[in-house]
Structure formats: structure tokens, C-alpha cells
Scaffold this active site. Structure first.
Site: not given
Ligand code: NAD
Length: 355
Positions: A124, A191, A224, A248
Site C-alpha cells: 500500500y 508469509k 493464510d 487490512d
């Protein structure tokens, strides 16, 4: 002395929930001097800019703002106002508490989570290369020279920068928040095995800083897997520390766990300024109908009161929201009722006055 607070009503349902929140906060008796400034589509029409300088200047002067949602125009070349605001004021920490509210039926009970999201870096940050542009072509050539990386000729690119210094401050913020608010655990979502130099750096930095807070438990989970565990057993989690994009997404997931977007407040905090706003967007599907749930905006206002040091007022607002939801006779459509935004504001303001 009166607190000067900038009010940015925003777009869509923004002005409706902003009026409601103002009514409730004024009912606390704390002297608030509201300075209303535009941003978003309304500002573009009136002032020719999505984020006018006068709005930024007012926030710099007052240091705190309560802000409604802003519609992000898609495909017009405008940068998101929310992203710009967070970057201009260096509001590096987003704080989004999601707790089970009385009388709001959900799959899980006893949820009490806080998402702490890094707000200025990651995907972002806004570093983008449009498909086919000269810049994208130059980047493509440079990447081939640098490491033999092959980009497809028709690829658009968004970069994911994560710095050690940017991570360090959000990790410190999360642990200090946990300490001040008597939280027991911080879970970092990442991740790292796939994105070693961005998420990997985030994880390594966070892991090292966590050692300075031995009284707070530390946990690392791939994002995840974290999503799957959150929807099954949200009560296992406490503070979630996340890079920008995951934060987010997971804060909306957490909103869903406790009854929806209309209920979740938020704060964007930096060293100098703080902007409080609900997690939800401008909800164009219900805008102008007077049926939006003002609770998220009102609870954002309670967070603002706490930030101003008005702890008693903040607690009275939160207790009044709980009392009205628990009683159940006044509630908006998103939580199964038929009341209007104004009915809800009036009921909560009355409960604040009688507390
Ligand atoms: P949204 O949050 O506006 O709406 C998603 C769904 O939730 C809609 O069905 C809406 O009616 C409902 N909803 C949201 N808030 C509600 C409330 N207070 N009461 C009752 N129902 C509510 O998300 P979206 O539709 O993806 O986004 C709409 C616009 O808002 C987009 O332009 C987006 O970029 C912008 N947005 C702004 C912010 C912000 O300013 N902080 C945050 C998210 C989205």
C-alpha cells in the site's frame, strides 16, 4: 479547556455517522470544539482536491481528527485519500479492536481481539508501474539487468517495500499497546517463507524486539493459516500484529467475527497526530437513506476521547453502546433491527447522559 478536534465527515454514509458520533460525544459533557473540514468526493467538488491542504493543516494544528469513510475513485489516477492521509501525517499504526458486543448474535462469543497494522509500507505504499508505461518498461529492463528477473511485457507492477525501521516502530507500538492495555499475547502474521526480504524482514525484526517484552507471549503464524484459525477459534488470539495488506484484510475478517463492519472502530496513530475512523467504507449501497449503523463511528469517537485523556467519557460512551445493543429495542438493519442512524444516536446519547 476545550479540546479542538477536526471532524472530516467524508463520503457516502460518512456525514450521517459523523453527525451521530458528534451528538453522542457532545452528550458526555466534555468540551469539544469541532472544526469541520472536507475530504473525498465532496472536497473534490467543492475545493478541487480530494485531500485539501486546509484539511491537512487543520489536523496538523489540532493533532486529532475524527474521520468518516472516503470513497476511493477507481481508475481515475487518484491516489487513495486514506493512504495519502496516513503517509502525509505518518500515521504508522492502525489500531482496530474487535470485541463481542452484547445482544449482537454471532458464531463466536468472547471475542476480544485487537489488530495492529503497519500503515505506511508494504503493497500500500503506492509505488506502482502501469502496464505498458515507459516506467514499467524501464523497470522491466532494469530487473533483467539486476538479477535476470523476467517481467511479462504486459505486466503492471506494485512494489512491496518493508523496512527494518518501519517494522521496528510498529512492533514497539504493538508491545507497548499490549503492556498498557494488559494484553497477554502478540501474534504476528506473515508469509516469510515466500517473501523472504519483505515479510522475512518483518518477522525477524519483530521476533528480535519481542524479546524485550518477556511478560507478553509471542506467537508467529503464516497469514493464510492464521485466517483459518481465526474463523475457527478467534478466542485463542489477543493482539494481532500485521504488515499493511494482511492487516487490512484481517481487520475486516475480525469485524465479521463480531457482527459486521458497522460495529468496528479504528485509530491511525503516529508520533504526532492521530486520526480516528471506523473500519468500514462509504457504503454507497445504503448512503443517504439514514439507515447506516453509527456504532463504529461512535466507538471510534470513544477511542479518540481516551487518546485525549478523557477516560471517564470514553468508558461512558462504550458502556452506553453496550447498554443500547443489549436492550435491543433500538438497532439498525445490519444487526437485525429497523431503527435509523438518528434513533441509534439518540438512544446512545441518552444512555451517556444517564450514566
Ligand atoms: P464498505 O465498508 O463501504 O461496505 C461493505 C458492506 O458493508 C456494504 O454492504 C455496506 O452497506 C455495509 N456497511 C458498511 N458500513 C456500514 C454501516 N456503518 N452500517 C451498515 N452497513 C454498513 O466497503 P466497500 O463497498 O468495499 O467500499 C465502498 C467505498 O468505501 C470504496 O470506495 C472504498 O474504497 C471506500 N473505503 C473507504 C474506507 C475509509 O475511508 N477508511 C475504508 C474502506 C473502504
Amino acid at each position: 479547556m476545550a479540546h479542538r478536534v477536526v471532524l472530516v465527515p467524508g463520503d457516502g454514509i460518512g456525514p450521517e455517522v459523523a453527525t451521530a458520533a458528534r451528538r453522542v460525544l457532545d452528550a458526555t459533557g466534555v468540551e469539544l470544539r469541532w472544526i469541520e473540514r472536507p475530504a473525498g468526493a465532496t472536497a473534490l467538488e467543492r475545493a478541487g482536491a480530494l485531500l485539501p491542504e486546509e484539511t491537512l493543516d487543520a489536523i496538523r494544528e489540532c493533532r486529532v481528527a475524527l474521520k468518516g469513510p472516503i470513497t476511493t475513485p477507481v481508475g481515475t489516477g487518484f491516489r487513495s485519500v486514506n493512504v495519502a492521509l496516513r503517509q502525509e501525517l505518518d500515521l504508522f499504526a492502525a489500531v482496530r479492536p474487535a470485541r463481542s458486543l452484547p445482544g449482537v448474535p454471532t458464531r463466536h462469543e468472547g471475542v476480544d481481539l485487537v489488530v495492529i497494522r503497519e500503515n505506511t509500507e508494504d503493497l500500500y505504499q503506492g509505488i506502482e508501474f502501469e502496464r505498458g508505461s515507459d516506467a514499467a518498461m524501464a523497470l522491466r529492463a532494469r530487473l533483467r539487468d539486476l538479477g535476470g528477473f523476467e517481467l511479462r511485457e504486459d505486466a503492471g507492477v506494485t512494489l512491496k517495500p518493508i523496512s527494518a525501521s518501519g517494522t521496528h516502530r510498529i512492533v514497539r507500538f504493538a508491545f507497548e499497546y499490549a503492556r498498557t492495555n494488559r494484553r497477554r499475547k502478540v501474534t504476528v502474521g506473515h508469509k516469510a517463507p515466500v517473501m523472504r526480504f519483505s515479510d522475512g524482514l518483518f518477522l525477524d525484526t519483530a521476533r528480535a524486539d519481542a524479546r524485550d517484552y518477556p511478560e507478553i507471549a509471542w506467537e508467529e503464524i503464516q497469514v493464510d493459516h492464521l485466517s483459518a484459525r481465526l474463523v475457527r477459534r478467534p478466542e485463542d488470539f489477543d493482539v494481532l500484529l500485521l504488515p499493511n495488506l494482511y492487516g487490512d484484510i484481517l481487520s475486516d475478517l475480525c469485524a465479521g467475527l463480531v457482527g459486521g463492519l458497522g460495529l468496528i472502530p479504528g485509530a491511525n496513530i503516529g508520533w504526532e497526530y492521530a486520526v480516528f475512523e471506523p473500519v468500514h467504507g462509504s457504503a454507497p449501497d445504503i448512503a443517504g437513506r439514514g439507515i447506516a449503523d453509527p456504532v463504529a463511528m461512535i466507538l471510534s469517537g470513544a477511542m479518540l476521547m481516551r487518546h485525549l485523556g478523557e477516560l471517564d467519557a470514553a468508558e461512558r460512551v462504550e458502556a452506553a453502546v453496550d447498554a443500547v445493543l443489549r436492550a435491543g429495542s433500538v438497532r439498525t438493519g445490519d444487526v437485525g433491527g429497523t431503527s435509523t442512524t438518528t434513533d441509534m444516536a439518540d438512544a446512545i446519547a441518552a444512555a451517556v447522559r444517564s450514566a
